[in-house]
Design a protein around this motif. Structure first.
Motif, PDB file in Angstrom:
ATOM      1  N   THR A  44      50.849  37.262  30.275  1.00  0.00           N
ATOM      2  CA  THR A  44      51.130  36.007  30.973  1.00  0.00           C
ATOM      3  C   THR A  44      52.346  36.198  31.874  1.00  0.00           C
ATOM      4  O   THR A  44      53.391  36.684  31.430  1.00  0.00           O
ATOM      5  CB  THR A  44      51.383  34.869  29.979  1.00  0.00           C
ATOM      6  OG1 THR A  44      50.209  34.675  29.178  1.00  0.00           O
ATOM      7  CG2 THR A  44      51.709  33.572  30.708  1.00  0.00           C
ATOM      8  N   THR A  45      52.203  35.805  33.139  1.00  0.00           N
ATOM      9  CA  THR A  45      53.267  35.995  34.122  1.00  0.00           C
ATOM     10  C   THR A  45      53.474  34.711  34.899  1.00  0.00           C
ATOM     11  O   THR A  45      52.509  34.046  35.281  1.00  0.00           O
ATOM     12  CB  THR A  45      52.903  37.123  35.110  1.00  0.00           C
ATOM     13  OG1 THR A  45      52.589  38.314  34.383  1.00  0.00           O
ATOM     14  CG2 THR A  45      54.059  37.402  36.066  1.00  0.00           C
ATOM     15  N   THR A  46      54.729  34.357  35.137  1.00  0.00           N
ATOM     16  CA  THR A  46      55.061  33.235  36.007  1.00  0.00           C
ATOM     17  C   THR A  46      55.697  33.774  37.280  1.00  0.00           C
ATOM     18  O   THR A  46      56.684  34.508  37.234  1.00  0.00           O
ATOM     19  CB  THR A  46      56.028  32.265  35.309  1.00  0.00           C
ATOM     20  OG1 THR A  46      55.386  31.694  34.159  1.00  0.00           O
ATOM     21  CG2 THR A  46      56.440  31.142  36.253  1.00  0.00           C
TER      22      THR A  46
ATOM     23  N   THR B  97      48.121  34.082  43.578  1.00  0.00           N
ATOM     24  CA  THR B  97      49.347  34.829  43.312  1.00  0.00           C
ATOM     25  C   THR B  97      50.097  35.145  44.598  1.00  0.00           C
ATOM     26  O   THR B  97      51.333  35.122  44.631  1.00  0.00           O
ATOM     27  CB  THR B  97      49.021  36.135  42.563  1.00  0.00           C
ATOM     28  OG1 THR B  97      48.431  35.819  41.294  1.00  0.00           O
ATOM     29  CG2 THR B  97      50.260  36.989  42.347  1.00  0.00           C
ATOM     30  N   PHE B  98      49.345  35.415  45.669  1.00  0.00           N
ATOM     31  CA  PHE B  98      49.978  35.815  46.926  1.00  0.00           C
ATOM     32  C   PHE B  98      50.077  34.670  47.944  1.00  0.00           C
ATOM     33  O   PHE B  98      50.416  34.900  49.102  1.00  0.00           O
ATOM     34  CB  PHE B  98      49.237  37.010  47.520  1.00  0.00           C
ATOM     35  CG  PHE B  98      49.499  38.284  46.779  1.00  0.00           C
ATOM     36  CD1 PHE B  98      50.592  39.064  47.077  1.00  0.00           C
ATOM     37  CD2 PHE B  98      48.670  38.680  45.742  1.00  0.00           C
ATOM     38  CE1 PHE B  98      50.863  40.228  46.379  1.00  0.00           C
ATOM     39  CE2 PHE B  98      48.918  39.849  45.034  1.00  0.00           C
ATOM     40  CZ  PHE B  98      50.014  40.623  45.353  1.00  0.00           C
ATOM     41  N   GLY B  99      49.775  33.459  47.497  1.00  0.00           N
ATOM     42  CA  GLY B  99      49.950  32.321  48.380  1.00  0.00           C
ATOM     43  C   GLY B  99      48.938  32.229  49.499  1.00  0.00           C
ATOM     44  O   GLY B  99      49.211  31.632  50.542  1.00  0.00           O
TER      45      GLY B  99
ATOM     46  N   THR C 290      52.642  43.038  37.008  1.00  0.00           N
ATOM     47  CA  THR C 290      51.398  43.797  37.114  1.00  0.00           C
ATOM     48  C   THR C 290      50.189  42.887  37.020  1.00  0.00           C
ATOM     49  O   THR C 290      50.244  41.784  36.473  1.00  0.00           O
ATOM     50  CB  THR C 290      51.299  44.855  35.994  1.00  0.00           C
ATOM     51  OG1 THR C 290      51.403  44.195  34.717  1.00  0.00           O
ATOM     52  CG2 THR C 290      52.381  45.909  36.118  1.00  0.00           C
ATOM     53  N   ARG C 291      49.080  43.392  37.536  1.00  0.00           N
ATOM     54  CA  ARG C 291      47.777  42.750  37.350  1.00  0.00           C
ATOM     55  C   ARG C 291      46.733  43.840  37.152  1.00  0.00           C
ATOM     56  O   ARG C 291      46.740  44.853  37.856  1.00  0.00           O
ATOM     57  CB  ARG C 291      47.381  41.880  38.553  1.00  0.00           C
ATOM     58  CG  ARG C 291      46.015  41.216  38.333  1.00  0.00           C
ATOM     59  CD  ARG C 291      45.592  40.279  39.443  1.00  0.00           C
ATOM     60  NE  ARG C 291      44.280  39.715  39.103  1.00  0.00           N
ATOM     61  CZ  ARG C 291      44.087  38.617  38.397  1.00  0.00           C
ATOM     62  NH1 ARG C 291      45.137  37.941  37.940  1.00  0.00           N
ATOM     63  NH2 ARG C 291      42.874  38.190  38.119  1.00  0.00           N
ATOM     64  N   LEU C 292      45.819  43.600  36.193  1.00  0.00           N
ATOM     65  CA  LEU C 292      44.690  44.491  35.943  1.00  0.00           C
ATOM     66  C   LEU C 292      43.415  43.770  36.357  1.00  0.00           C
ATOM     67  O   LEU C 292      43.193  42.618  35.965  1.00  0.00           O
ATOM     68  CB  LEU C 292      44.634  44.855  34.454  1.00  0.00           C
ATOM     69  CG  LEU C 292      43.414  45.657  33.977  1.00  0.00           C
ATOM     70  CD1 LEU C 292      43.305  46.984  34.714  1.00  0.00           C
ATOM     71  CD2 LEU C 292      43.495  45.887  32.476  1.00  0.00           C
TER      72      LEU C 292
ATOM     73  N   PRO D 282      56.432  27.384  41.124  1.00  0.00           N
ATOM     74  CA  PRO D 282      56.005  28.538  40.319  1.00  0.00           C
ATOM     75  C   PRO D 282      54.532  28.449  39.893  1.00  0.00           C
ATOM     76  O   PRO D 282      53.973  27.364  39.753  1.00  0.00           O
ATOM     77  CB  PRO D 282      56.922  28.492  39.099  1.00  0.00           C
ATOM     78  CG  PRO D 282      57.333  27.056  39.016  1.00  0.00           C
ATOM     79  CD  PRO D 282      57.415  26.548  40.416  1.00  0.00           C
ATOM     80  N   TYR D 283      53.931  29.642  39.703  1.00  0.00           N
ATOM     81  CA  TYR D 283      52.522  29.763  39.324  1.00  0.00           C
ATOM     82  C   TYR D 283      52.443  30.676  38.100  1.00  0.00           C
ATOM     83  O   TYR D 283      52.956  31.799  38.118  1.00  0.00           O
ATOM     84  CB  TYR D 283      51.721  30.356  40.477  1.00  0.00           C
ATOM     85  CG  TYR D 283      50.335  30.832  40.112  1.00  0.00           C
ATOM     86  CD1 TYR D 283      49.411  29.980  39.525  1.00  0.00           C
ATOM     87  CD2 TYR D 283      49.956  32.162  40.376  1.00  0.00           C
ATOM     88  CE1 TYR D 283      48.131  30.426  39.211  1.00  0.00           C
ATOM     89  CE2 TYR D 283      48.680  32.603  40.069  1.00  0.00           C
ATOM     90  CZ  TYR D 283      47.772  31.738  39.486  1.00  0.00           C
ATOM     91  OH  TYR D 283      46.503  32.175  39.165  1.00  0.00           O
TER      92      TYR D 283
END
Length: 335
Positions: A52-54, A177-179, A150-152, A43-44
């Motif tokens: 904050t997102t994992t 995020t997208f590896g 989401t991302r801004l 996980p990231y």
């Protein structure tokens, strides 16, 4: 251009990703459901504009809501992750045209919340804060409740640092995020080399004072000192006369434009109002007649998508430098 005011700067984007996208893997979705579990680096956890997102694995289905974040995804080779896009300011770069044509356009401007949900995304990427306008039902909290991360774009929420470093970090975090961290880092290294090459051309030159004209009649909507647009001007051999405006974009009075005596006016090219119409508005305003840039008809032109936090910026610095200092930059690039 109200979508770029401080309260409204954002874009929502949903992009489908291959199940095995990762920085060192060459696999694809055909390898099965267990592939995401093998993705390196997950996980990231990342903090983005207060959220904050994992991520347990890369997002698989993405919607992008503004052009510059769409181009970030395409530059990183993530076309197959995109299930929808929206809101062009101008034309995507020719290098992205074929990939862009394969992505469904959900709306000419921002899609409704219902249109976003219909694309069944697991991730929305916004360029301006307006992409996540809560009053339109597309707030980040509302999307989260629907199971959508989401991302801004961080130009909308970062202050007080160097915007070019913010751009590098934007690319790095999206890649992570997208590896595809390897692709992101390769892009960052190329961007740094391009920026260094432009700086070498301009070494020792006296900066020209620059006023950015985005739009506006009663007031001038212009580039402030907090966004990538300001750093782009500085790196191109200019000084933004409204660098004291503490936001990426904002309104300035025409009286202040006159008082600050810009030597060059940079016109942002986008939308229904043409560059020639903007020039005519400036050249025929008697209040501006004594402004040096008006008297000397010194204009430079940039597509709006060159002047926001996206992958065009390093090349845009060089293109603007060639307009501000044509003799020096042309001489430096001639073998």
């Amino acid at each position: 251009m109200s979508r770029r005011t401080p309260a409204l700067i954002a874009a929502a984007v949903l992009l489908p990703l291959a199940l095995t996208a990762c920085s060192s893997s060459g696999g694809d979705a055909a390898t099965g459901d267990k592939a995401s579990a093998r993705s390196e680096g997950f996980p990231y956890t990342v903090e983005n504009c207060g959220v904050t997102t994992t991520y347990k694995a890369p997002p698989k289905r993405v919607v992008t809501m503004n052009q510059h974040v769409t181009e970030i995804m395409l530059e990183l080779g993530l076309k197959k992750s995109l299930v929808g896009t929206a809101y062009l300011d101008d034309q995507v770069l020719p290098k992205y045209a074929e990939d862009y044509a394969s992505v469904p356009v959900l709306a000419k401007e921002y899609p409704s919340y219902e249109q976003v949900l219909a694309a069944n995304p697991d991730f929305v990427y916004g360029g301006y804060a307006s992409a996540f306008a809560a009053g339109d039902g597309r707030g980040r909290e509302a999307l989260k409740k629907s199971g959508i991360e989401t991302r801004l774009n961080t130009e909308s929420c970062t202050k007080g640092d160097q915007p070019m470093d913010t751009l590098y970090e934007e690319i790095r975090e999206v890649g992570r995020t997208f590896g595809v961290s390897d692709r992101a880092e390769a892009w960052i290294e190329r961007a740094k080399a391009d920026n260094a090459a432009t700086a070498k051309k301009l070494a020792g030159l006296k900066p020209l004072s620059v006023f950015v004209y985005d739009s506006g009649d009663k007031t001038a909507f212009t580039a402030g000192g907090e966004g990538i647009g300001n750093e782009l001007i500085e790196r191109a051999g200019g000084t933004n006369v409204f660098a004291d405006l503490d936001k990426p974009f904002g309104d300035a009075s025409w009286e202040n434009v006159v008082d600050r005596e810009p030597e060059v006016i940079v016109i942002y090219d986008y939308g229904a109002t043409t560059v020639e119409q903007k020039k005519k508005r400036l050249l025929t305003d008697p209040a501006l007649a004594d402004v040096p840039a008006i008297k000397n008809k010194r204009f430079a032109v940039m597509p709006l998508s060159d002047a926001v936090l996206g992958v065009r910026v390093p090349a845009a610095v060089d293109k603007l430098a060639a307009q501000l200092h044509p003799e020096t930059v042309e001489a430096a690039t001639t073998p």
